[in-house]
Every structure is written in C-alpha cells, then in structure tokens.
Design a protein around this motif. Structure first.
Motif, PDB file in Angstrom:
ATOM      1  N   PRO A 221       2.331  13.520   9.881  1.00 32.01           N
ATOM      2  CA  PRO A 221       2.110  12.628  11.013  1.00 32.01           C
ATOM      3  C   PRO A 221       2.888  11.316  10.904  1.00 32.01           C
ATOM      4  O   PRO A 221       3.572  11.071   9.911  1.00 32.01           O
ATOM      5  N   TRP A 222       2.701  10.478  11.908  1.00 33.41           N
ATOM      6  CA  TRP A 222       3.492   9.249  12.001  1.00 33.41           C
ATOM      7  C   TRP A 222       2.781   8.023  11.445  1.00 33.41           C
ATOM      8  O   TRP A 222       3.338   6.941  11.410  1.00 33.41           O
ATOM      9  N   ASN A 223       1.519   8.181  10.994  1.00 34.42           N
ATOM     10  CA  ASN A 223       0.794   6.959  10.616  1.00 34.42           C
ATOM     11  C   ASN A 223       1.162   6.426   9.237  1.00 34.42           C
ATOM     12  O   ASN A 223       1.152   5.224   9.008  1.00 34.42           O
TER      13      ASN A 223
ATOM     14  N   VAL B 135       0.834  -1.212   0.000  1.00 32.20           N
ATOM     15  CA  VAL B 135       0.000   0.000   0.000  1.00 32.20           C
ATOM     16  C   VAL B 135       0.866   1.259   0.000  1.00 32.20           C
ATOM     17  O   VAL B 135       0.866   2.032  -0.949  1.00 32.20           O
ATOM     18  N   ASP B 136       1.621   1.452   1.069  1.00 30.82           N
ATOM     19  CA  ASP B 136       2.355   2.718   1.215  1.00 30.82           C
ATOM     20  C   ASP B 136       3.281   2.999   0.038  1.00 30.82           C
ATOM     21  O   ASP B 136       3.181   4.049  -0.610  1.00 30.82           O
ATOM     22  N   LEU B 137       4.192   2.071  -0.211  1.00 28.73           N
ATOM     23  CA  LEU B 137       5.235   2.364  -1.213  1.00 28.73           C
ATOM     24  C   LEU B 137       4.684   2.501  -2.626  1.00 28.73           C
ATOM     25  O   LEU B 137       5.046   3.438  -3.341  1.00 28.73           O
ATOM     26  N   PRO B 138       3.776   1.611  -3.060  1.00 28.74           N
ATOM     27  CA  PRO B 138       3.217   1.828  -4.403  1.00 28.74           C
ATOM     28  C   PRO B 138       2.505   3.178  -4.525  1.00 28.74           C
ATOM     29  O   PRO B 138       2.633   3.854  -5.545  1.00 28.74           O
ATOM     30  N   LEU B 139       1.809   3.575  -3.472  1.00 30.51           N
ATOM     31  CA  LEU B 139       1.113   4.862  -3.534  1.00 30.51           C
ATOM     32  C   LEU B 139       2.095   6.031  -3.531  1.00 30.51           C
ATOM     33  O   LEU B 139       1.864   7.054  -4.170  1.00 30.51           O
ATOM     34  N   VAL B 140       3.178   5.877  -2.798  1.00 32.66           N
ATOM     35  CA  VAL B 140       4.188   6.938  -2.748  1.00 32.66           C
ATOM     36  C   VAL B 140       4.739   7.187  -4.157  1.00 32.66           C
ATOM     37  O   VAL B 140       4.758   8.329  -4.648  1.00 32.66           O
ATOM     38  N   ALA B 141       5.159   6.133  -4.809  1.00 33.31           N
ATOM     39  CA  ALA B 141       5.724   6.294  -6.153  1.00 33.31           C
ATOM     40  C   ALA B 141       4.667   6.846  -7.105  1.00 33.31           C
ATOM     41  O   ALA B 141       4.936   7.750  -7.903  1.00 33.31           O
ATOM     42  N   ALA B 142       3.453   6.317  -6.985  1.00 30.76           N
ATOM     43  CA  ALA B 142       2.378   6.770  -7.875  1.00 30.76           C
ATOM     44  C   ALA B 142       2.102   8.253  -7.692  1.00 30.76           C
ATOM     45  O   ALA B 142       1.815   8.966  -8.653  1.00 30.76           O
ATOM     46  N   HIS B 143       2.195   8.707  -6.461  1.00 34.09           N
ATOM     47  CA  HIS B 143       1.930  10.120  -6.186  1.00 34.09           C
ATOM     48  C   HIS B 143       2.954  11.023  -6.874  1.00 34.09           C
ATOM     49  O   HIS B 143       2.607  12.049  -7.453  1.00 34.09           O
ATOM     50  N   PHE B 144       4.219  10.627  -6.793  1.00 37.34           N
ATOM     51  CA  PHE B 144       5.249  11.428  -7.479  1.00 37.34           C
ATOM     52  C   PHE B 144       5.063  11.373  -8.993  1.00 37.34           C
ATOM     53  O   PHE B 144       5.203  12.387  -9.678  1.00 37.34           O
ATOM     54  N   PHE B 145       4.718  10.206  -9.500  1.00 37.56           N
ATOM     55  CA  PHE B 145       4.465  10.106 -10.946  1.00 37.56           C
ATOM     56  C   PHE B 145       3.318  11.026 -11.348  1.00 37.56           C
ATOM     57  O   PHE B 145       3.387  11.738 -12.345  1.00 37.56           O
TER      58      PHE B 145
ATOM     59  N   LYS C 262       8.791  18.727   8.159  1.00 34.78           N
ATOM     60  CA  LYS C 262       9.117  18.096   9.445  1.00 34.78           C
ATOM     61  C   LYS C 262       8.345  16.800   9.597  1.00 34.78           C
ATOM     62  O   LYS C 262       7.121  16.804   9.691  1.00 34.78           O
ATOM     63  N   PRO C 263       9.061  15.683   9.604  1.00 35.64           N
ATOM     64  CA  PRO C 263       8.377  14.408   9.847  1.00 35.64           C
ATOM     65  C   PRO C 263       8.023  14.282  11.324  1.00 35.64           C
ATOM     66  O   PRO C 263       8.507  15.048  12.155  1.00 35.64           O
ATOM     67  N   ALA C 264       7.187  13.314  11.627  1.00 37.16           N
ATOM     68  CA  ALA C 264       6.776  13.123  13.014  1.00 37.16           C
ATOM     69  C   ALA C 264       7.956  12.644  13.861  1.00 37.16           C
ATOM     70  O   ALA C 264       8.870  11.976  13.370  1.00 37.16           O
ATOM     71  N   GLU C 265       7.881  12.981  15.113  1.00 41.24           N
ATOM     72  CA  GLU C 265       8.960  12.665  16.056  1.00 41.24           C
ATOM     73  C   GLU C 265       9.239  11.162  16.136  1.00 41.24           C
ATOM     74  O   GLU C 265      10.388  10.741  16.227  1.00 41.24           O
ATOM     75  N   THR C 266       8.187  10.359  16.065  1.00 37.06           N
ATOM     76  CA  THR C 266       8.401   8.916  16.256  1.00 37.06           C
ATOM     77  C   THR C 266       8.734   8.188  14.951  1.00 37.06           C
ATOM     78  O   THR C 266       9.084   7.015  14.988  1.00 37.06           O
ATOM     79  N   THR C 267       8.621   8.882  13.815  1.00 41.44           N
ATOM     80  CA  THR C 267       8.878   8.200  12.531  1.00 41.44           C
ATOM     81  C   THR C 267       9.677   9.080  11.577  1.00 41.44           C
ATOM     82  O   THR C 267       9.213   9.383  10.473  1.00 41.44           O
ATOM     83  N   PRO C 268      10.885   9.470  11.969  1.00 37.39           N
ATOM     84  CA  PRO C 268      11.629  10.398  11.110  1.00 37.39           C
ATOM     85  C   PRO C 268      12.429   9.719  10.000  1.00 37.39           C
ATOM     86  O   PRO C 268      12.897  10.394   9.075  1.00 37.39           O
TER      87      PRO C 268
ATOM     88  N   MET D 224       2.633  10.346   3.525  1.00 30.58           N
ATOM     89  CA  MET D 224       2.245  11.730   3.819  1.00 30.58           C
ATOM     90  C   MET D 224       3.295  12.704   3.302  1.00 30.58           C
ATOM     91  O   MET D 224       2.979  13.801   2.851  1.00 30.58           O
ATOM     92  N   LEU D 225       4.542  12.280   3.353  1.00 32.03           N
ATOM     93  CA  LEU D 225       5.612  13.092   2.757  1.00 32.03           C
ATOM     94  C   LEU D 225       5.350  13.264   1.258  1.00 32.03           C
ATOM     95  O   LEU D 225       5.433  14.373   0.717  1.00 32.03           O
ATOM     96  N   ALA D 226       4.981  12.171   0.611  1.00 26.33           N
ATOM     97  CA  ALA D 226       4.725  12.238  -0.826  1.00 26.33           C
ATOM     98  C   ALA D 226       3.540  13.151  -1.122  1.00 26.33           C
ATOM     99  O   ALA D 226       3.579  13.954  -2.059  1.00 26.33           O
TER     100      ALA D 226
END
Lengths: 474, 274, 316
Positions: free
Chosen positions: A156-158, A117-127, A181-187, A163-165
């Motif tokens: 956020p950290w979820n 889920v996360d990684l495919p969506l991340v790449a798709a978002h940049f594309f 700024k990424p979340a404190e618990t997931t930088p 979310m960065l993408a």
C-alpha cells in the motif's frame, strides 16, 4: 500572534535526485514499458516523475526472471543470503536521509516520521531477517523448511518503503524471490530500493519491481507461476485476492483494514493517554491500518479527557511535509481526501459533533485538518467504517465489560489500545480483545521482532518476528 | 450394517441423530438417509446454522477454561473412547485404528498447556517495552472431516485443544455419532463439538459463507472443485482455510501445523518503567 | 484563588490522611510515555528568527547562579555585574531574570543589583539537604529576605516526603512561605531524589497546595538534576493546578542545562504544554550558570553570522 512561533525549518530536498522517468526493475535492469503514469507530490500536486505502467507481458517477464533467479537464490547457503540482506540494511542506513525525503515527497508524510520512524524500521527489518537466513531450521517450523518459490507482493501507499521491507526481507531471507508492486501513488521509494539492490550486487531477478495500478497487481497475484501472495491493503481488495487464489494452492497472507478501539479507563495515566490518542489517530495522517480510530473513553472521565485532547490537538502543526516541525502532512491522494471528506460528512449528517482545532491548510495539495467526532455511537458509520484519515470517533463506555464488548463489535480485528494504571485490568482486557496487536499504555509501536497482523477481516498471517517466517516457508 | 442378534433376544438398535449443543437432536428438516441399513439424520442448512450458534455460545467459556482443564477433558475423551472400542469395532473400524484414535486424543491432551509456549513467546523489541506474543483460538471452525475415525479425531482434536469450537460435517455417520457419544460423556461442554451428518456438498457452503464462522477446515473434501468453491466462499469474511491435501497419512506424527492453522497470534505491548 | 477553592485547600491540609488520599488520587505517570513525549518535543527545529527570539527569552529567564563553598564577595559582585549586562559588547542583550546565591552572599549581590529590576534569589532552608530543624530553616529564610532577597529557593524535606509524611512537608512549606513574607517562594523538589515521576507529580501538587509561587526541580547538588521529562511533568502540574484552582505557579528547572539547544527544548516544552502564559521570566526560570555564556555565543553567531569563541565572553 503567539509569543513563540517556529520559523519554517524545511529539510532540503536536494539530497534526492529524481530522474524525469523510471522504468520497471526486472532481472536486475530498469526496462521500459509501453504505458506510463505520473506520480505527484500530494503536498503541492507537482509531478515528481513519470513511472512505467506494467502490462501483463511485463509482469510475465518479471515473474519469469524471479523464477529463473529462484533456483540459484534458494540454493545459496543461508549465510550468503544473510550477507546480502545485511548489506542492503547497511546501504539503507547510509542512504536513510535521502529515502526519508523521497518518502515524504511522494507520500506526503511529515519528514520527522519518515526520518524517525519509517527509515529506522526499514533498516531494522532487513537486519532482523538477515540474521534468520541461516537459522531457519531453528525457527520451530520443522527440521528443513523450504522456500515456496516466487512471491507476488502488493503493498500500500501509507508506508511505502516500510511495507516493502516487511515483504521483501522475510521473503529473501527464506530463499524466495519476489515480484513486488508498489502502490500507484507511491512508487518511487521502491524504485530507489531497486537501486539499493544493484548497489548490494543482489543477483538479478531476486527482486523485481513492477509499478502500476490495480490491474497490474491483480495480474501479478493471479499469475499462475507465482507460489506465494502477500498483500497489504484494503479488506475489499483482500477479499478479491482470497477469492482469486482459491483452489490454486498459493500460500496467502493478508494484512488488511482495521477500526481499532483505543480504550481509556478512568485510572489511565492521563497525559500519556492523550499522547497515545493523538499518536493513535494522527500519526501518518491516520493513514494507518492499525490506527486507534475509535476512542472508547470511560464516561466518568470523558469530559476532562476530551478537553485535554482538544488542547493537545491545538498544538498539532499541519503543513509542509518536509518541514521538520510538521506533525500532520498531506493526505496521500485526491481520491483518499475525497473518501475522508465524504465519511466525515456522513459523521456530521448522522448527528455526531465535529471539532477541529483552528488550522490553516495550504491552498494546493490535499489536506485534512485533524478532526474528532464526539457523541458517536456504535450505530454511526464513522464508528464502523475505516476512514483511513485523521478523523477520530469518540464513544463512551461505563464498565470494562462494556468496553470490551464495544471494542470487539466490529468485523475487523487488527489492533487495540488500553490505557489504565491497573495491571490486572490491562491483562484481563488484553486477553478478551479480539485483535492481533494490543498496545497497553502505548500505541502504534512497531518492531521487526514483534509479529503484526489481524484477526477476522483484518486478514491472516503475521509479519515480523519468527512468525513472519512462516508465511514464506513450506 | 444390520445388526443380527446371536441370541433369541431382540437387539435394541441405536438411532443415529445429530450432535448439537451437547444434545442429540434429529435434523430440523426431519430428513434421514440410509447408511448401512441405519436411518441417519440428514442435516440441513438450518442444522448447520443451529450448530454454529451452539459453537459460538460455547466458545468463550471453552477458550477461557484453563489449558490444564482442557487437557484433562481431552484425556477423558481418550479414556471414554478406549472404553468404547468395542462399539467402533462393531462398526467395522479396525482395532488398531481405534487405538490410534485414542492415542491421538492423548497426544493432543498433552498439547493443551504447551502449544502456547511453542507458538508464542517474548519478543526482544528495541525499546523499553514488555512484548509478548501468544496464540489464541481463532473461534468457531467449520470442519469438513475425513471419512476415517482417525482422520475425524485428527481434525477435531487440534481444533478444540486450543480453545476453538467446531461444527463438523462427518461423512461416516455411525462412527462420527458414536464419537459424539464419547464426547458427550467426557466432560466436553455442550457446543464445543457439534457433529452434523449428511452431505458435505449441501451443508459446507453454508458454513463457508457463514459470517460467524472464523475458519474452515476442508481436510475431508475430496472433490477439488467443491474445495475451491468453498475456499472462494470463505473469502467473503476472510476465513482462515485449511486446504485439503491429498494422500494425508493420519497415522503419521501430525506435528503442530494442525493446531497453529487455527490459532491467532496476539501480541501485547506494555511499557516498562518505574 | 476563589473562596471555594481556598476552603477546599485548607480542608485538605487539615488532615494528613486527606492530603495523602488527594495526592495518591492524582493520575499516574507512565515513564516511557512521558520520556517519549519529552524527546519528541526535543526534535522541534527552532531556526533563524525563532531562534533569535528564543535566545533572548531564555537569557531573560536565567537565574544566574553560584552556589559554591568557595563563593566570595568578589565572585558574587562579578556575577551580579554580569547579570545586569550579560554581553557588555552588545547593549541590546537583555539582563537575566535573577542572581541566585547563598544567604551569606545576599547583601553583596543586593548592593550591585539594587534598583536594576534583576531579582535576587537566595537558597535557604539548609540548602541543599534540608536536613536541619525547622527553626534553623526559618531563620535562614528570614535572614535572606532581610538581606535583600526577593526570591527564596527552599528545599523540601525529601526524607519526610519519601517517608510518606506529606503533612510535614506541607507544613514546612507553609511556614517558610510565611517567613519569606513578600519574597517569592520557589520550592525545590529535588526530583532526582524523589526518583519516580509519580512522586514528582505528587510533590509538585503538594508544594502548590502549600503555597509555592514556583516549583523547582533540583538543587544542582545531586546526581540527577533537571531533565526534560521531569520539567514537562511539572509544567503539566502547574497547568492542571491553575485549571483546577485558578492560581498560576511558575516552573524552574535547575542544574545540568548548559546549552542553547537544551534551553530551547525547554521553551518548546512550555510553548506546547502550557502556552503563552508561562513564556515569561515571571513564570519560568532556568537555574544555571554556564548556560548564559552559550546563549550569548549563539546570540552573537546569529547577529554576526559567524561562530563565536569563548574568549570573547566574560567568565564570571
């Protein structure tokens, strides 16, 4: 002893090579800060790395770098900006497995989700946004839409990298530069993303990553040289940010909390509805702002539906996030676990009936068994407050009008679900729900082309799609 | 302005009251203030409260009306305004401005059934799903209106054409209430537009902090400190805020921004399969 | 089955209209949703000890099948021998569940399998089209049973089903069940021809209501045979049927399942849909031919630690 059990199938973590410590990514370089903090693996509480704690002067440096970079970045032809983003998308695809493992380590989410889920969506978002960079004049936002300048973004950290993408891709496509700024618990994934920017030869200063906690974020959004603020996180912090940017003229978009109703009518495709309920609340440990945390089920089918739901929940596998068969990973932090535990306690105290399938939780790390509360009414706190964990509140309704009324009876308005085989009912209910995303006969689906964002106290502005450009253009 | 009679007949003067829920009540406070010789109602926070109740009550039905119907109602407003141009001229509004105001209603009337096509559409998601984004009204909008008739029309029309209902704080009472009379005779359902006359600094903070107001249009707020204060108060419930921009020329093409600022995009997904 | 449940069932069968109302009252199936669920179950990672366990279970569930016009006694004898000892080199390898052949080949297979515990299944009822008069279908069935088959794989009249004549399909199943006597009845729905998931759910319930001991996806003779989502749906149907009427029915996907990886996906599907009660050759079968050799190769890889080659396994 079950007849057929799955042996441990852990994804190898050797694909990720973690340094003992990470600096801030400013002006294309990793630089040190005075303070540091540790980021841990929530599944076993082991320290993963030490990370720089950005002080105000560090944020100043980052904003200054972004400001310097803005001049040339915004002047670059859109077609050139596009190519940088395409390049980033490609690198992310090539490094997807590494990022997936990293995300699961730092966040606690199951590898099957970070991987599928996360990684495919991340790449798709940049594309997706790469393609917009040279087509902005066709976006319906005027003949010559202009970038705003420096965007201060707090995520956020979820879904750290996703979310960065969502933040960086549209900002860069439109010619803005960013300090994120990424979340404190997931930088960590953001810091690895900094490396991707370098690999892509992105000009220094276009993307800057400052790690830290709430103070760093506050300083960033209040920075006078920031032109645009984008925040995803809690409604409470969103409110503070809205107050702090009042009168400054900074453009602001907020993606905040939710308490989504997932409405199941008596004619629903029942097995798919059960999957949708499970996916709605247990996906990503329920750490999802648009989670279907309020199940509204038509009273006439409540009992068989709940039986089926419980049966299905009994097959959920809670444990090692890196195990490919894990369905529910670790709660992201001790603080979040405490919050979930507290609100679940309130649910019991207020008389709702609590149920979890038998499941063994690991000794170390932060864990919470998938839980449902039945006999919940609108008056219960667990029906009103966002729990942000694997906890479902079940309410019943009698008529479609009552379902809509209950669904809308909340200050939030991010998402909602409808399950029914009747098209006209779906469309009528979808019309009346006050929510930015309505999933009918599905749930928790995301796509870069599909705008996402809330009504009411779930925030304003949309991320994704053509609408997502609006937040970064004047 | 004092209305002198040219004949021997004594003129019947108009009493300028508020416009709330389709009616013209006095301020519940019993207060009036003198503007150009008229005693106009000085709205209180409770009038604002009542106006929000009226706006909220009217909103679902107004939003639920067909876009075609809303367009017809807006066009009817243009007709009625045209018919009453003399009244506005008597209030000192230039004929050209009344013309522009009429034309603005006509322009927005035409948008009612087009904005959804401009602001929404199908999204080609990577999967077997029907996915469509469509704009919906934000809800109840508090509007601190600019002083001119054209400015007033230019903030009300984009809000209501899309299905919002408004509580307007007007600083040009006679023109605003005369416009309210136009609305009252134009098939605009009661409560869709509510007009309060009085002091923005007194009433606006109650709208900004009101939990049942969804958006705040500060176009008419000249005092930047007040604007900031209102924006800050609006943050309490994350209201959408239209910030004041200095030097707006309302005679220019308004674009779609005034409408889209008060719209929410709703995206609906549904699987596609036999 | 309880007495009440039985009477309710017979009541349904009395009236074609009631039967239709019942079948059309079953919950709908969302295509995208069920396919996503089946795909998600397919991502389970089954390794090491679990894989070894799964492979042996899968072998024990195979209905080793040959249904060709070119089938000869020699071919059927060889296949039956293989069913008894799939891996002659490894005595720990279990036998398959059954051999599945055309009625004409039943006596040949029976001679090899007699007393072995490996079942003998025969397709019948004018397999694969089912386009024959009922009497022919019943004779076909009786012949197969008389020849030694203890399992009958019948096909439903898809034409009648698609024409909405559910009662006709129901009655045919009842008649074949009676003709099959003590033999277990597997009812082939030919899901590829039913085309929609809603139809598959209705046909599954129809077959179970009429007395099927197993519901089977396909003949293997049409373009679309067993698929994971169709099998998932049928597993949901047998689960729900037992919950409602107390009678357990088995499931047999057939056609197109060729690899160990595929077979394990099906086992995962049983495990997470119906649970332990169906994880047995008594309640789940794979209708397959080439699958067996892949299972054997994977089994050998697990025991020897190196990859196996096709030349080391019998081709029958």
């Amino acid at each position: 002893m079950p007849l057929f059990d799955y042996a441990p199938a852990p994804e190898s973590r050797s694909i990720v090579s973690l340094a003992p410590s990470y600096g801030l990514f400013i002006d294309g370089e990793f630089t040190e800060a005075k303070g540091t903090f540790k980021t841990i693996n929530p599944a076993d509480e082991e320290v993963l790395a030490e990370v720089a704690l950005a002080a105000p002067e560090d944020v100043d440096r980052a904003v200054a770098a972004a400001r310097r970079a803005f001049e040339s970045w915004s002047a670059l032809p859109g077609s050139e900006r596009a190519k940088y983003l395409f390049r980033i998308a490609r690198i992310l695809q090539e490094r997807a497995r590494e990022f997936a493992v990293l995300e699961s380590l730092d966040n606690g989410k199951p590898i099957k989700e970070s991987r599928d889920v996360d990684l495919p969506l991340v790449a798709a978002h940049f594309f997706y946004y790469a393609g917009w960079a040279d087509k902005l004049k066709y976006a319906g936002l005027g003949p010559d839409p202009r970038p705003l300048g420096v965007a201060g973004q707090v995520i956020p950290w979820n879904f750290p990298l996703l979310m960065l993408a969502w933040k960086i891709a549209p900002a860069l496509a439109t010619g803005n530069t960013v300090v994120l700024k990424p979340a404190e618990t997931t930088p960590l994934s953001a810091l690895f993303f900094a490396d991707v920017c370098r690999q892509a030869d992105l000009p220094p200063g276009v993307v800057n990553i400052v790690t830290g906690a709430g103070d760093t974020g506050r300083y960033l959004v209040e920075h006078p040289d920031v032109n645009k603020v984008a925040f995803t996180g809690s409604t409470e912090v969103g409110r503070q940010i809205a107050r702090s940017v009042a009168g400054t003229g900074k453009k602001l978009t907020l993606e905040l909390g939710g308490k989504a109703a997932n409405i199941v009518f008596d004619d629903a495709p029942i097995d798919q509805a059960v999957e949708g309920i499970v996916n709605g609340i247990f996906f990503n440990q329920g750490h999802v702002c648009c989670a279907g945390s309020r199940l509204l089920v038509q009273e006439s089918i409540a009992s068989p539906l709940l039986e089926a739901l419980k049966r299905r929940m009994s097959t959920l596998r809670v444990g090692d996030p890196l195990d490919k068969n894990t369905d529910i990973g670790a709660i992201n932090s001790k603080a979040q676990l405490d919050r979930i535990t507290e609100l679940a306690g309130v649910g019991s105290d207020e008389g709702a009936e609590r149920w979890s399938p038998p499941c063994e939780l690991p000794d170390r790390g932060f864990w919470f068994a998938p839980t449902i509360f039945t006999g919940v009414t609108q008056a219960h706190r667990i029906a009103r407050e966002e729990i942000f964990g694997p906890v479902l509140s079940v309410l019943t309704f009698r008529t479609p009008a009552e379902a809509v009324e209950k669904a809308n009876n909340t200050p939030y308005g991010l998402s909602a679900g409808i399950w029914s085989d009747k098209g006209s009912r779906i469309l009528a209910v979808a019309d009346q729900l006050r929510a930015g995303v309505v999933w009918a006969n599905t749930f928790n689906k995301f796509d870069p082309t599909s705008p996402f964002g809330g009504y009411k106290e779930s925030g304003y502005g949309r991320e994704g799609g053509r609408h997502g450009l609006e937040a970064y253009l004047a | 302005m004092p209305k002198s009679s040219t004949s021997s007949r004594l003129a019947v003067r108009k009493t300028y009251k508020l416009y709330v829920a389709g009616k013209f009540p006095r301020s519940e406070s019993g207060r009036t203030y003198l503007v150009d010789g008229d005693n106009v109602a000085l709205a209180s926070r409770k009038d604002a409260r009542d106006a929000v109740v009226a706006a909220r009550a009217a909103q679902p039905k107004w939003a639920g009306a067909t876009a075609y119907n809303r367009g017809q109602v807006l066009y009817r407003i243009a007709e009625m305004l045209e018919a009453r141009r003399g009244e506005f001229k008597a209030l000192g509004v230039a004929g050209s401005e009344v013309d522009a105001a009429v034309d603005r209603w006509v322009w927005y009337a035409g948008w009612s059934d087009k904005i959804a096509q401009i602001a929404g559409g199908a999204n080609p998601v990577a999967g077997p799903f029907f996915n469509i984004s469509a704009p919906e009204p934000t809800g109840v909008v508090g509007v601190i209106a600019p002083e001119t008739l054209l400015g007033l029309v230019s903030v009300i029309a984009p809000a209501v054409v899309t299905g919002n209902t408004v509580v307007v704080v007007a600083s040009n009472p006679q023109a605003a209430i005369t416009l309210a009379e136009v609305l009252a005779t134009s098939d605009v359902p009661g409560g869709v537009v509510n007009v309060l006359t009085g002091r923005a600094a007194e009433i606006a903070p109650w709208l900004a902090s009101h939990d049942d107001v969804n958006a705040l249009d500060l176009s008419g707020v000249g005092d930047s400190e007040l604007a900031t204060e209102l924006e800050r108060a609006a943050a309490g419930t994350l209201k959408r805020v239209v910030r004041p921009v200095s030097g707006v020329d309302y005679s220019e093409d308004p674009g779609t921004g005034a409408m889209t600022a008060l719209l929410e995009i709703k995206t609906v997904w549904h699987p596609k399969g036999f | 089955m309880t007495a009440t449940a039985t009477s309710r069932l017979s009541h349904l069968a009395d009236s074609p209209a009631d039967l239709r109302t019942f079948l059309h009252g079953l919950p709908g199936v969302d295509k995208v949703g069920i396919e996503a669920r089946a795909a998600a179950l397919g991502t389970r990672s089954v390794k090491t000890t679990s894989k070894a366990q799964a492979i042996d279970l899968a072998i024990r569930m195979v209905d080793l099948t040959t249904l060709e016009g070119a089938d000869t006694p020699g071919k059927v004898r060889a296949l039956s021998a293989k069913a008894l000892r799939p891996d002659p080199a490894d005595p720990t390898c279990p036998p398959v569940a059954a051999v599945c052949v055309y009625p004409a080949m039943v006596p040949t297979a029976a001679a090899v399998l007699a007393g072995s515990g490996v079942h003998l299944a025969s397709v019948a009822t004018a397999f694969p089209s089912g386009q024959a008069p009922l009497e022919v279908k019943l004779a076909d069935t009786r012949d197969a049973v008389a020849g030694g088959a203890d399992e009958i794989d019948m096909v439903i009249s898809r034409g009648a089903f698609l024409a909405g004549d559910y009662a006709k399909v129901f009655d045919e199943i009842v008649a074949v069940k009676e003709a099959a006597g003590p033999a277990h009845l597997k009812v082939i729905l030919e899901t590829g021809e039913l085309a929609t998931y809603d139809n598959v759910r209705r046909a599954s319930w129809l077959a179970m209501l009429a007395g099927a001991d197993f519901i089977k996806t396909s003949t293997g003779k049409v373009g679309v045979n067993a698929t994971p989502p169709v099998t998932l749906l049928m597993l949901e149907a047998v689960r729900d049927f037992r919950e409602r009427y107390g009678r357990q029915v088995g499931v047999k996907p057939a056609g197109g399942i060729r690899t160990t990886k595929d077979a394990i996906k099906y086992l995962v599907m049983i495990n997470e849909t119906c649970g332990d009660d169906w994880l047995s050759p008594d309640w789940f079968r794979f209708g397959a031919s080439s699958l067996l050799n892949d299972l054997l190769m994977q089994r050998t890889k697990l025991t020897t630690g190196h990859y196996a080659g096709p030349d080391y396994f019998t081709l029958d």
